[in-house]
Design a protein around this motif. Structure first.
Motif, short mmCIF file in Angstrom:
data_model
loop_
_atom_site.label_atom_id
_atom_site.label_comp_id
_atom_site.label_asym_id
_atom_site.label_seq_id
_atom_site.Cartn_x
_atom_site.Cartn_y
_atom_site.Cartn_z
N UNK A 99 0.81 -1.22 0.00
CA UNK A 99 0.00 0.00 0.00
C UNK A 99 0.85 1.26 0.00
N UNK A 100 2.12 1.11 0.40
CA UNK A 100 3.01 2.27 0.45
C UNK A 100 4.00 2.30 -0.70
N UNK A 101 4.57 1.14 -1.03
CA UNK A 101 5.65 1.13 -2.02
C UNK A 101 5.29 0.39 -3.29
N UNK A 102 4.04 -0.01 -3.43
CA UNK A 102 3.61 -0.61 -4.69
C UNK A 102 3.63 0.43 -5.80
N UNK A 103 3.51 -0.04 -7.04
CA UNK A 103 3.55 0.87 -8.19
C UNK A 103 2.47 1.95 -8.05
N UNK A 104 2.92 3.21 -8.18
CA UNK A 104 2.00 4.32 -8.12
C UNK A 104 1.58 4.74 -6.73
N UNK A 105 2.08 4.05 -5.71
CA UNK A 105 1.71 4.38 -4.33
C UNK A 105 2.51 5.59 -3.84
N UNK A 106 1.98 6.31 -2.83
CA UNK A 106 2.56 7.61 -2.47
C UNK A 106 4.01 7.57 -2.01
N UNK A 107 4.37 6.61 -1.15
CA UNK A 107 5.74 6.58 -0.65
C UNK A 107 6.71 6.20 -1.76
N UNK A 108 6.31 5.28 -2.63
CA UNK A 108 7.18 4.92 -3.76
C UNK A 108 7.43 6.12 -4.66
N UNK A 109 6.40 6.92 -4.88
CA UNK A 109 6.57 8.11 -5.71
C UNK A 109 7.55 9.08 -5.07
N UNK A 110 7.48 9.23 -3.75
CA UNK A 110 8.43 10.11 -3.07
C UNK A 110 9.85 9.59 -3.20
N UNK A 111 10.01 8.27 -3.00
CA UNK A 111 11.34 7.69 -3.08
C UNK A 111 11.92 7.86 -4.49
N UNK A 112 11.11 7.60 -5.50
CA UNK A 112 11.60 7.67 -6.88
C UNK A 112 11.88 9.11 -7.31
N UNK A 113 11.13 10.06 -6.74
CA UNK A 113 11.35 11.45 -7.12
C UNK A 113 12.60 12.02 -6.46
N UNK A 114 12.98 11.46 -5.29
CA UNK A 114 14.13 12.00 -4.58
C UNK A 114 13.82 13.28 -3.83
N UNK A 115 12.57 13.75 -3.91
CA UNK A 115 12.18 14.98 -3.19
C UNK A 115 11.29 14.55 -2.02
N UNK A 116 11.91 14.49 -0.86
CA UNK A 116 11.24 13.88 0.29
C UNK A 116 11.05 14.91 1.40
N UNK A 117 9.83 15.11 1.84
CA UNK A 117 9.61 15.98 3.01
C UNK A 117 9.92 15.22 4.29
N UNK A 118 9.81 15.89 5.41
CA UNK A 118 9.99 15.20 6.68
C UNK A 118 8.82 14.23 6.89
N UNK A 119 9.15 13.05 7.41
CA UNK A 119 8.16 11.97 7.51
C UNK A 119 8.20 11.33 8.89
N UNK A 120 7.12 10.64 9.21
CA UNK A 120 7.09 9.76 10.37
C UNK A 120 6.55 8.42 9.91
N UNK A 121 7.31 7.35 10.18
CA UNK A 121 6.86 5.99 9.89
C UNK A 121 6.31 5.39 11.19
N UNK A 122 5.07 4.98 11.13
CA UNK A 122 4.41 4.41 12.30
C UNK A 122 4.02 2.97 11.98
#
Length: 482
Positions: free
Chosen positions: A59-82
């Protein structure tokens, strides 16, 4: 930064070449914390070095999922992983740092404090000025920071001096201060599916460089399945158990890891439970709702989960008494007595014998007819009381212990119900502004079906008596005017 303990054994990850894959930096790569330590535990050695090697969290790193898009873009805001332990929080933080070509600085909220935060921030500023590289500050167990420590991070996160990635097993809504929470995006990680855990373990057995491939051991199918199921979604626990099971198989000279080796390595499965955290409230909510929903099996399961997790049985006894009053009510007037008896039985017997008394009470409540009519009625009466806090008690139902009070009209006109037909007098017992107010509406289930019949009879009798009194007063007035 050589004085800082890090996931890379003190080696700051080199800047990746533009367009290079995330693991191009080798053992010190920012996307693979601990991967270069030959003597590290298997779970640390097997951390994925690329996003493609990451298993789970679709749900996070599958194709087109939000976290994967952030990782692939290299433009990452501050995050919290829960999420629970062993679900990939640290690994994902390292992968993000690698894609950003940033230094990855691990920080433990358990052992480190504000002085080290200041050093990290100074070094991040110097790094940016000297090389243009950013810094990912990875704060593990961020919920262990107190309010002042979390507030100290705010200005630096605000101006982008560092990219903060926090990891927590606790609900950030309760454990992270609002201002910091508003400056970060929260991603929720779920326990890994059994098949994902099994795949991670199978890869570790095949990997000759970082895993156990050099041992030549295989694993029996049922043993691998058991690792996937009994690790409860925790990849770290599964890999640690696999490493121990491999040692046991090696000592025994076995060619394959068996289910017995895995069972010995896993030992006891521990309940995921925190008596003061979110899971406490989740489980007591599940127990209460299962009782309300008349599912005795589910209610017993959640009760057992809480007892096994170390919950105070007397807390459970108090909540069970509350369930009797709130959800069973007068549909079964005996329910409250059953739960009080269960509380007393536990207090008398203790565990484990007393646990059965709680189980009996929970089962009784689950199969009892349900009504929240008294709960709703009291809520309505309480609201009326708050809205009319100064309404005087009607004179006819006031107590008159003194002569003066009688002369002032206290108790004047009161009708003694036992002397009335049907035992019901034609008078109101509410303040004038609330006359006719009704809050109790019995359900048609269990004993409350009888309560509804009785209440309707009482109200009808009072209405008849009131009509008779009104008729008599009218006749008296007519005679007085003749």
């Amino acid at each position: 930064m050589t004085d800082e303990p890090s996931l890379f054994a003190g080696v700051e990850p080199p800047a990746a070449r533009p367009g290079a894959p995330a693991d191009a930096g080798g053992p010190g790569d920012a996307g693979a914390p601990d991967a270069g330590l030959a003597d590290a535990p298997l779970a640390a050695r097997m951390r994925p070095r690329t996003l493609e090697a990451f298993v789970g969290q679709p749900k996070l790193v599958g194709e087109g999922r939000p976290l994967r898009q952030l990782i692939e873009s290299g433009r990452v805001p501050s995050l919290i992983f829960w999420g629970p332990p062993g679900t990939g929080k640290t690994t994902l933080a390292g992968l993000l740092a690698g894609r950003m070509e940033a230094a990855f600085v691990p920080f433990s909220a358990v052992t480190d404090g504000i002085p080290r935060v200041r050093r990290v921030l100074e070094e991040a500023k110097a790094r940016r000025a000297a090389t243009g590289r950013g810094t990912v500050l990875f704060v593990d167990e961020i919920h262990r920071f107190n309010r002042a420590q979390q507030d100290a991070l705010l200005p630096h996160v605000e101006r982008g001096a560092v990219t903060l990635i926090g990891a927590t097993t606790e609900n950030p809504s309760f454990e992270v201060v609002g201002p910091l929470l508003s400056r970060t995006r929260v991603f929720v990680l779920e326990p890994l599916a059994p098949e994902d855990v099994a795949e991670i373990c199978a890869r570790a057995l095949r990997d000759r460089e970082r895993g156990l491939g050099a041992t030549g051991l295989s694993i029996e199918e049922d043993a691998l399945a058991r690792l996937g199921i009994e690790s409860d979604g925790d990849a770290r626990r599964a890999l640690n158990a696999l490493e121990t099971a491999a040692d046991l198989a090696g000592v025994a000279g076995a060619p394959a890891i068996s289910a017995d080796h895995v069972a010995a390595a896993l030992q006891k499965r521990f309940a995921r439970y925190d008596k003061s955290g979110e899971e406490h409230f989740n489980l007591i909510s599940a127990l209460h709702k299962a009782v309300r929903g008349s599912d005795a099996d589910a209610a017993l399961y959640w009760l057992a989960r809480m007892l096994d997790g170390g919950e105070d049985p007397m807390y459970l006894a108090r909540r069970i008494v509350r369930m009797a009053a709130e959800d069973v009510g007068l549909a079964d007037p005996g329910a409250l007595a059953v739960t009080i008896a269960a509380r007393d039985a536990y207090h008398f017997l203790g565990s484990p014998e007393g646990d059965l008394a709680l189980a009996q009470a929970v089962t009784y409540l689950a199969i009892a007819p349900k009504s929240n009519a008294v709960y709703r009625a009291f809520g309505g009466a309480a609201r009326a009381a708050r809205e009319t806090p100064a309404e005087p008690v009607p004179f006819h139902i006031r107590n008159a212990p003194t002569r003066l009070m009688k002369e002032l009209g206290y108790g004047s006109g009161y009708r003694y119900d036992h002397d009335e037909a049907d035992g019901v007098a034609a008078q109101s017992y509410l303040p004038e502004s609330l006359r006719g107010g009704r809050w109790y509406d019995p359900a048609g289930r269990g004993w409350e079906a009888e309560a509804r019949r009785r209440l309707e009879a009482i109200r009808a009798s009072r209405a008849r008596a009131a009509a008779e009194v009104a008729g008599a007063e009218t006749m008296e007035e007519d005679r007085s005017t003749e």
